[in-house]
Write an enzyme that holds these catalytic residues in place. Structure first.
Site, PDB file in Angstrom:
ATOM      1  CE1 TYR A  64       9.917  -7.042  -6.076  1.00  0.00           C
ATOM      2  CE2 TYR A  64      11.070  -5.232  -4.917  1.00  0.00           C
ATOM      3  CZ  TYR A  64      10.792  -6.588  -5.005  1.00  0.00           C
ATOM      4  OH  TYR A  64      11.634  -7.269  -3.955  1.00  0.00           O
ATOM      5  NE  ARG A 237      -2.003  -7.733   1.340  1.00  0.00           N
ATOM      6  CZ  ARG A 237      -1.804  -6.314   1.573  1.00  0.00           C
ATOM      7  NH1 ARG A 237      -1.264  -5.906   3.057  1.00  0.00           N
ATOM      8  NH2 ARG A 237      -2.232  -5.439   0.967  1.00  0.00           N
ATOM      9  N   GLY A 289       8.069  -2.603   3.618  1.00  0.00           N
ATOM     10  CA  GLY A 289       7.308  -2.024   2.429  1.00  0.00           C
ATOM     11  C   GLY A 289       6.219  -1.146   2.855  1.00  0.00           C
TER      12      GLY A 289
HETATM   13  N1  NAP Z   1      13.979 -10.517  -2.461  1.00  0.00           N
HETATM   14  C1  NAP Z   1      12.876 -11.071  -2.559  1.00  0.00           C
HETATM   15  O1  NAP Z   1      12.576 -12.000  -3.042  1.00  0.00           O
HETATM   16  C2  NAP Z   1      11.572 -10.169  -1.810  1.00  0.00           C
HETATM   17  C3  NAP Z   1      10.380 -10.593  -1.633  1.00  0.00           C
HETATM   18  C4  NAP Z   1       9.499  -9.976  -0.983  1.00  0.00           C
HETATM   19  C5  NAP Z   1       9.691  -8.562  -0.338  1.00  0.00           C
HETATM   20  N2  NAP Z   1      11.045  -8.200  -0.744  1.00  0.00           N
HETATM   21  C6  NAP Z   1      11.447  -6.842  -0.270  1.00  0.00           C
HETATM   22  O2  NAP Z   1      11.181  -6.546   0.967  1.00  0.00           O
HETATM   23  C7  NAP Z   1       9.988  -5.385   1.039  1.00  0.00           C
HETATM   24  C8  NAP Z   1       9.160  -5.473   2.365  1.00  0.00           C
HETATM   25  O3  NAP Z   1       8.510  -6.848   2.076  1.00  0.00           O
HETATM   26  P1  NAP Z   1       7.063  -6.723   1.688  1.00  0.00           P
HETATM   27  O4  NAP Z   1       6.716  -5.440   1.341  1.00  0.00           O
HETATM   28  O5  NAP Z   1       6.563  -8.069   0.812  1.00  0.00           O
HETATM   29  O6  NAP Z   1       6.104  -6.943   2.938  1.00  0.00           O
HETATM   30  P2  NAP Z   1       5.934  -6.090   4.525  1.00  0.00           P
HETATM   31  O7  NAP Z   1       7.157  -5.083   4.625  1.00  0.00           O
HETATM   32  O8  NAP Z   1       5.755  -6.831   5.595  1.00  0.00           O
HETATM   33  O9  NAP Z   1       4.767  -5.278   4.394  1.00  0.00           O
HETATM   34  C9  NAP Z   1       4.387  -4.375   3.440  1.00  0.00           C
HETATM   35  C10 NAP Z   1       2.888  -3.838   3.516  1.00  0.00           C
HETATM   36  O10 NAP Z   1       2.309  -3.783   4.528  1.00  0.00           O
HETATM   37  C11 NAP Z   1       1.417  -2.642   4.581  1.00  0.00           C
HETATM   38  N3  NAP Z   1       2.002  -1.801   5.869  1.00  0.00           N
HETATM   39  C12 NAP Z   1       3.279  -1.507   5.824  1.00  0.00           C
HETATM   40  N4  NAP Z   1       3.501  -0.714   6.842  1.00  0.00           N
HETATM   41  C13 NAP Z   1       2.175  -0.457   7.687  1.00  0.00           C
HETATM   42  C14 NAP Z   1       1.540   0.143   8.515  1.00  0.00           C
HETATM   43  N5  NAP Z   1       2.542   0.791   9.504  1.00  0.00           N
HETATM   44  N6  NAP Z   1       0.354   0.183   8.806  1.00  0.00           N
HETATM   45  C15 NAP Z   1      -0.385  -0.556   7.972  1.00  0.00           C
HETATM   46  N7  NAP Z   1      -0.006  -1.274   6.941  1.00  0.00           N
HETATM   47  C16 NAP Z   1       1.122  -1.189   6.427  1.00  0.00           C
HETATM   48  C17 NAP Z   1       1.358  -2.210   3.281  1.00  0.00           C
HETATM   49  O11 NAP Z   1       0.463  -2.663   2.435  1.00  0.00           O
HETATM   50  P3  NAP Z   1      -1.076  -2.390   2.380  1.00  0.00           P
HETATM   51  O12 NAP Z   1      -1.439  -0.914   2.703  1.00  0.00           O
HETATM   52  O13 NAP Z   1      -1.616  -2.927   1.214  1.00  0.00           O
HETATM   53  O14 NAP Z   1      -1.609  -3.264   3.492  1.00  0.00           O
HETATM   54  C18 NAP Z   1       2.829  -2.639   2.717  1.00  0.00           C
HETATM   55  O15 NAP Z   1       3.003  -2.710   1.367  1.00  0.00           O
HETATM   56  C19 NAP Z   1       9.456  -5.541  -0.307  1.00  0.00           C
HETATM   57  O16 NAP Z   1       8.944  -4.168  -0.455  1.00  0.00           O
HETATM   58  C20 NAP Z   1      10.891  -5.751  -1.168  1.00  0.00           C
HETATM   59  O17 NAP Z   1      11.550  -4.455  -1.188  1.00  0.00           O
HETATM   60  C21 NAP Z   1      12.050  -8.950  -1.378  1.00  0.00           C
END
Ligand code: NAP
Length: 325
Positions: A64, A237, A289
């Site tokens: 990251y 995205r 996230g």
């Molecule tokens: N192990 C793996 O391979 C793997 C893969 C993916 C993720 N992960 C972990 O899981 C975590 C979460 O997944 P993710 O970050 O990919 O996706 P997510 O949690 O589904 O989406 C996070 C994104 O959505 C937006 N967001 C979050 N809360 C919000 C709200 N209340 N209102 C408006 N926008 C909001 C933000 O981006 P914007 O503001 O740009 O829209 C944020 O960066 C990651 O950070 C990571 O730690 C692990």
């Protein structure tokens, strides 16, 4: 509404890790792949907002921001680290920051990668070390799992998890070493977990802690997007087919129906989407996230909401069952 923090924490079976049902995902605060609006100051405030709301664990990875997420997290946690669980990952390498990342689960790389994480995270042991991806190179599983066991025996790692393994991969890995958690994609719009993988995780003895990543479907489930939303090239995205064409429109329809239910409950739709994940069988916690405190404020509302039996969960299920991907 004040909630007893103990009611919104769950233990990863077989460990002493009691995790808040919403964890903070650090991918975006790494500053790469998530557009041009990531700001370290805002990221630090987001981490503080999470701590203030009772979030007690953070999911990060060397990949990251190629270490930047770790640096920002450590900076944000200064003076507030007591009782905080940091989950990180291991086993991905890259040659230079712009290069393609690949999995390497050889003993030598696992050790080098862990030592770098210990240095960046300014600690002498990692609470939860998760294999980031299954192996794409010919390292025998016994060597990988044996190295993780050895790192535990040496006190550098407390507990071990796997990410992105399917049911068969999970069972195979468990034949060669101890596994405590599984990190897998899971959201109201992405439900593959519900088949053989959930069964494999819950039938393990003890059951695995399951940490749902991408629980907001990369922000889609926050209700902020509309049919003409676009993303800069620096945002992953822009290349995610869930954010274009008829698939995007189908998802937006479901999100608008969920938003109506959220409005009735007077909660953000993001909180409703996260609470739904937290309530699903087999799930220990969701990793949300976030880039800024305002997002965290919405997301943490899921912890109390998930405890509410008076919410219309059956209606939420009916809305989601109409989604065909
Ligand atoms: N192990 C793996 O391979 C793997 C893969 C993916 C993720 N992960 C972990 O899981 C975590 C979460 O997944 P993710 O970050 O990919 O996706 P997510 O949690 O589904 O989406 C996070 C994104 O959505 C937006 N967001 C979050 N809360 C919000 C709200 N209340 N209102 C408006 N926008 C909001 C933000 O981006 P914007 O503001 O740009 O829209 C944020 O960066 C990651 O950070 C990571 O730690 C692990």
């Amino acid at each position: 509404m004040l909630t007893d923090p103990s009611s919104t924490r769950r233990r990863i079976p077989g460990t002493d890790l009691d995790l808040s049902t919403v964890g903070f995902g650090c991918w975006a605060i790494g500053g790469q792949w998530w557009g041009d609006d990531v700001d370290d100051g805002a990221s630090v405030r987001a981490v503080h907002a999470a701590l203030d709301a009772g979030v007690n664990w953070f999911d990060t990875a060397p990949l990251y921001g190629h270490g930047h997420a770790d640096d920002v997290l450590v900076r944000a946690l200064a003076g507030r680290r007591q009782g905080v669980v940091i989950a990180t990952k291991v086993g991905v390498r890259w040659d230079g920051a712009g290069a393609h990342a690949r999995s390497d689960l050889s003993p030598s790389w696992l050790r080098e990668d862990v030592e770098s994480s210990l240095r960046r995270l300014k600690t002498d042991r990692i609470d939860l070390l998760q294999v980031h991806w299954p192996c794409q190179r010919p390292t025998p599983l016994a060597e990988t799992m044996g190295t993780l066991d050895a790192l535990r025996a040496e006190g550098k790692v407390r507990w071990v998890g796997l990410c992105n393994y399917n049911a068969d991969g999970l069972r195979l890995a468990q034949q060669h070493g101890e596994v405590h958690s599984l990190q897998t994609p899971y959201s109201a719009l992405r439900r593959e977990f519900e088949s053989s993988l959930r069964e494999a995780a819950t039938r393990s003895e003890p059951p695995l802690g399951v940490l749902a990543y991408e629980p907001l479907c990369r922000g889609l489930l926050t209700g902020k997007f509309h049919p003409r939303s676009t993303f800069p090239d620096s945002d992953l995205r822009a290349r995610d087919e869930r954010f274009t064409g008829s698939r995007f429109l189908r998802a937006l329809t479901i999100v608008s129906r969920l938003s109506l239910l959220a409005r009735r409950l007077d909660v953000p739709v993001a909180a409703l989407a996260l609470a739904w994940v937290i309530r699903q069988p087999g799930i220990t916690a969701a990793i949300a996230g976030a880039k800024r405190a305002s997002q965290v404020h919405e997301n943490v509302a899921a912890m109390a909401l998930a405890e509410r039996e008076d919410a219309p969960w059956a209606e939420v299920d009916r809305v989601l069952s109409a989604y065909r991907g």
